[in-house]
Design an enzyme around this catalytic site. Structure first.
Site, PDB file in Angstrom:
ATOM      1  N   GLN A 110      -7.891   0.034   3.358  1.00 27.13           N
ATOM      2  CA  GLN A 110      -8.766  -0.479   4.428  1.00 27.13           C
ATOM      3  C   GLN A 110     -10.150  -0.883   3.928  1.00 27.13           C
ATOM      4  O   GLN A 110     -10.783  -1.766   4.510  1.00 27.13           O
ATOM      5  CB  GLN A 110      -8.927   0.566   5.539  1.00 27.13           C
ATOM      6  CG  GLN A 110      -7.690   0.767   6.392  1.00 27.13           C
ATOM      7  CD  GLN A 110      -7.331  -0.423   7.272  1.00 27.13           C
ATOM      8  OE1 GLN A 110      -8.165  -1.270   7.583  1.00 27.13           O
ATOM      9  NE2 GLN A 110      -6.074  -0.501   7.664  1.00 27.13           N
TER      10      GLN A 110
ATOM     11  N   HIS B 193      -1.671  -7.520   2.556  1.00 30.40           N
ATOM     12  CA  HIS B 193      -1.671  -8.091   3.918  1.00 30.40           C
ATOM     13  C   HIS B 193      -2.838  -7.629   4.798  1.00 30.40           C
ATOM     14  O   HIS B 193      -3.014  -8.118   5.905  1.00 30.40           O
ATOM     15  CB  HIS B 193      -0.321  -7.851   4.610  1.00 30.40           C
ATOM     16  CG  HIS B 193      -0.079  -6.454   5.101  1.00 30.40           C
ATOM     17  ND1 HIS B 193      -0.241  -6.100   6.421  1.00 30.40           N
ATOM     18  CD2 HIS B 193       0.325  -5.333   4.470  1.00 30.40           C
ATOM     19  CE1 HIS B 193       0.078  -4.816   6.568  1.00 30.40           C
ATOM     20  NE2 HIS B 193       0.417  -4.331   5.400  1.00 30.40           N
TER      21      HIS B 193
ATOM     22  N   ASN C 294      -8.171   4.174   8.492  1.00 29.30           N
ATOM     23  CA  ASN C 294      -7.596   3.017   9.184  1.00 29.30           C
ATOM     24  C   ASN C 294      -7.690   3.090  10.696  1.00 29.30           C
ATOM     25  O   ASN C 294      -7.503   2.091  11.376  1.00 29.30           O
ATOM     26  CB  ASN C 294      -6.135   2.837   8.759  1.00 29.30           C
ATOM     27  CG  ASN C 294      -5.337   4.116   8.870  1.00 29.30           C
ATOM     28  OD1 ASN C 294      -5.656   5.123   8.232  1.00 29.30           O
ATOM     29  ND2 ASN C 294      -4.325   4.105   9.691  1.00 29.30           N
TER      30      ASN C 294
ATOM     31  N   THR D 186      12.314  -7.609 -10.869  1.00 26.99           N
ATOM     32  CA  THR D 186      11.668  -8.911 -11.053  1.00 26.99           C
ATOM     33  C   THR D 186      10.510  -9.040 -10.073  1.00 26.99           C
ATOM     34  O   THR D 186      10.654  -8.743  -8.887  1.00 26.99           O
ATOM     35  CB  THR D 186      12.691 -10.044 -10.830  1.00 26.99           C
ATOM     36  OG1 THR D 186      13.759  -9.839 -11.754  1.00 26.99           O
ATOM     37  CG2 THR D 186      12.066 -11.409 -11.053  1.00 26.99           C
TER      38      THR D 186
ATOM     39  N   SER E 241      -3.462  -3.089  -0.774  1.00 25.01           N
ATOM     40  CA  SER E 241      -2.411  -3.843  -0.092  1.00 25.01           C
ATOM     41  C   SER E 241      -2.903  -5.254   0.195  1.00 25.01           C
ATOM     42  O   SER E 241      -4.056  -5.455   0.561  1.00 25.01           O
ATOM     43  CB  SER E 241      -2.041  -3.137   1.214  1.00 25.01           C
ATOM     44  OG  SER E 241      -1.126  -3.922   1.935  1.00 25.01           O
TER      45      SER E 241
ATOM     46  N   CYS F 246       1.131   2.159  12.877  1.00 32.86           N
ATOM     47  CA  CYS F 246       2.257   3.019  12.509  1.00 32.86           C
ATOM     48  C   CYS F 246       2.561   4.050  13.575  1.00 32.86           C
ATOM     49  O   CYS F 246       3.659   4.558  13.659  1.00 32.86           O
ATOM     50  CB  CYS F 246       1.964   3.729  11.195  1.00 32.86           C
ATOM     51  SG  CYS F 246       1.068   2.702  10.055  1.00 32.86           S
TER      52      CYS F 246
ATOM     53  N   GLY G 198       0.811  -1.215   0.000  1.00 37.35           N
ATOM     54  CA  GLY G 198       0.000   0.000   0.000  1.00 37.35           C
ATOM     55  C   GLY G 198       0.846   1.267   0.000  1.00 37.35           C
ATOM     56  O   GLY G 198       0.545   2.231  -0.709  1.00 37.35           O
TER      57      GLY G 198
HETATM   58  C1  LIG Z   1      -1.838  -0.352   5.959  1.00 38.67           C
HETATM   59  C2  LIG Z   1      -2.181   0.848   5.192  1.00 38.67           C
HETATM   60  C3  LIG Z   1      -1.324   1.360   4.205  1.00 38.67           C
HETATM   61  C4  LIG Z   1       0.039   0.801   3.962  1.00 38.67           C
HETATM   62  O1  LIG Z   1       0.030  -0.463   3.357  1.00 38.67           O
HETATM   63  P1  LIG Z   1       1.329  -1.381   3.435  1.00 38.67           P
HETATM   64  O2  LIG Z   1       1.037  -2.515   2.514  1.00 38.67           O
HETATM   65  O3  LIG Z   1       1.488  -1.789   4.862  1.00 38.67           O
HETATM   66  O4  LIG Z   1       2.476  -0.548   2.950  1.00 38.67           O
HETATM   67  C5  LIG Z   1      -1.733   2.456   3.489  1.00 38.67           C
HETATM   68  N1  LIG Z   1      -2.936   3.016   3.707  1.00 38.67           N
HETATM   69  C6  LIG Z   1      -3.792   2.552   4.626  1.00 38.67           C
HETATM   70  C7  LIG Z   1      -5.105   3.215   4.807  1.00 38.67           C
HETATM   71  C8  LIG Z   1      -3.443   1.464   5.405  1.00 38.67           C
HETATM   72  O5  LIG Z   1      -4.282   1.026   6.345  1.00 38.67           O
END
Ligand SMILES: *Cc1c(COP(=O)(O)O)cnc(C)c1O
Length: 402
Positions: free
Chosen positions: A176, A198, A148, A234, A196, A322, A68
């Site tokens: 999110q 994860h 988030n 890659t 993203s 974060c 993300g």
């Molecule tokens: C987690 C998050 C990101 C960052 O994503 P990553 O894959 O961890 O770099 C960006 N924006 C929002 C709203 C998020 O919750």
């Protein structure tokens, strides 16, 4: 009980199984021409289609990234550098994720001008503020879909319409919201959209940027021409394969999960607000994600509450992952107009579909006990005070307000 799914999620078994061969026998470089390379290329193509389908885009509009944060960077810097000659003004909100906020801060150091729209007490921007902020110099509007920390949802479709009418590119951080509510880039008038893996039960370190056909960005990583020359290097084949599978599952299960999660969320809100004194919901009760709630409890420290809950087996957080290791008051909660002291007593609970295995009553009891234990030790707590109106209910000699 893991209740911090907005920070990250567990890779699902189906996703993991789909990834496994690409760590071992299917190790080919997708840019090579022989069979094993072509197999990796095929896997990338399938993943690209799955991601595209999940947001109503075309496969050629999907660029794979490392997550993300990179997607937000590529969208914002990519457009800013591309369109700098046209104008250097960007509009955003004051509750963006650091991946957006700090990227814009960096652009400010390069003489770009950024307008940060305020949010109301419900955590939502006012459309009139947006309209007023637009100038001839505006090249980009960047607004997150769902927040988030508090889970509130912005009026993206309307913002997209205004952006389009004014010929301004529109970037949306949908990290999110994706997998929780419908994200349709056509319907929402979006030009760039960050995702993203994860956060949706896929692996870490992989994500995507949707770039609408005809929209051009300057690449940030130059290299061997992968991802149409927009993102060299890659490809992370196993990660991308897992992300693709996670997207497919998230779309298939969207409605079922939405129903399940929002009913647990509503029960949680109702019980917390009715059993714990001086408890409040952060952000409005309308227009919010089905899986995320954020409460504040008067006169306690969120960090202490997290530790007490952890000791009882519940993992939740105070705000975003974060910022949880800094003592700075959350900029998102502060933007809602809350007193910094109140901001510190916040608790974010983010559910996963598996969360229906947990007993809401039991959890709320644990929160209630923990809150009351902390208040007993808190110099800020006096149960005879009506905190909302900052006046004493008793008005006697013991009253600290009188
Ligand atoms: C987690 C998050 C990101 C960052 O994503 P990553 O894959 O961890 O770099 C960006 N924006 C929002 C709203 C998020 O919750």
């Amino acid at each position: 009980m893991y209740l911090d799914n907005s920070a990250t999620t567990q890779v699902s078994e189906e996703v993991f199984n789909e990834m496994k061969p690409y760590f071992t026998e299917e190790f080919g470089n997708p840019s090579t021409l022989y069979k094993i390379g072509r197999e990796s290329k095929k896997a990338l193509d399938l993943a690209r289609k799955r991601v595209a389908d999940a947001i109503n885009a075309k496969p050629e509009e999907i660029i794979f990234t490392s997550g993300g944060s990179e997607s937000d960077n590529l969208a914002i810097k990519g457009i800013a550098f591309k369109l700098a000659k046209k104008g250097k003004h960007i509009i955003t909100t004051n509750i963006e994720h650091p991946a957006v906020k700090n990227t814009l801060g960096f652009l400010e150091s390069l003489d770009f001008k950024v307008t940060y729209l305020p949010v109301n007490e419900n955590g939502v921007i006012e459309i009139d503020d947006l309209k007023e902020a637009i100038t001839d110099e505006t090249i980009l509007i960047s607004v997150m879909h769902a927040n988030n920390e508090i889970g509130t949802i912005q009026p993206i479709e309307e913002i997209g319409k205004i952006a389009r009418e004014n010929g301004i590119k529109f970037h949306v951080d949908a990290v999110q919201s994706f997998g929780k509510i419908d994200v349709d880039v056509e319907k929402l008038n979006i030009d760039l959209l960050a995702l993203s893996s994860h956060k949706i039960n896929g692996p870490k370190g992989v994500g995507a940027l949707y770039i609408k056909k005809g929209t051009r960005v300057v690449p940030l990583i130059h290299g061997g021409g992968q991802e149409k020359g927009i993102r060299g290097g890659t490809e992370n084949v196993p990660g991308i394969v897992g992300f693709g599978k996670a997207c497919e599952l998230a779309s298939q299960q969207l409605e079922e999960h939405h129903e399940k999660l929002s009913s647990i969320r509503d029960e949680l809100i109702e019980k917390v607000l009715s059993t714990i004194p001086e408890a409040h919901l952060n952000g409005g009760s309308e227009n919010r994600l089905p899986n995320l709630v954020n409460f504040r409890f008067k006169a306690i420290e969120g960090e202490s509450l997290i530790l007490l809950l952890d000791a009882k087996g519940y993992q939740a957080s105070t705000g975003s992952a974060c910022s949880s290791n800094t003592l700075e008051a959350s900029p998102v909660l502060t933007a809602l107009g809350l007193d910094p002291v109140d901001v510190h007593g916040s608790l974010r609970i983010s559910l996963a579909p598996e969360s229906d295995k947990f007993d809401v009553d039991e959890f709320v009891n644990v929160i209630a006990e923990s809150v009351s234990r902390l208040r007993e030790m808190s110099p800020l707590w006096n149960q005879d005070l009506d905190y909302d109106n900052v006046m004493c209910k008793k008005h006697n000699d013991e009253c600290r307000m009188c």
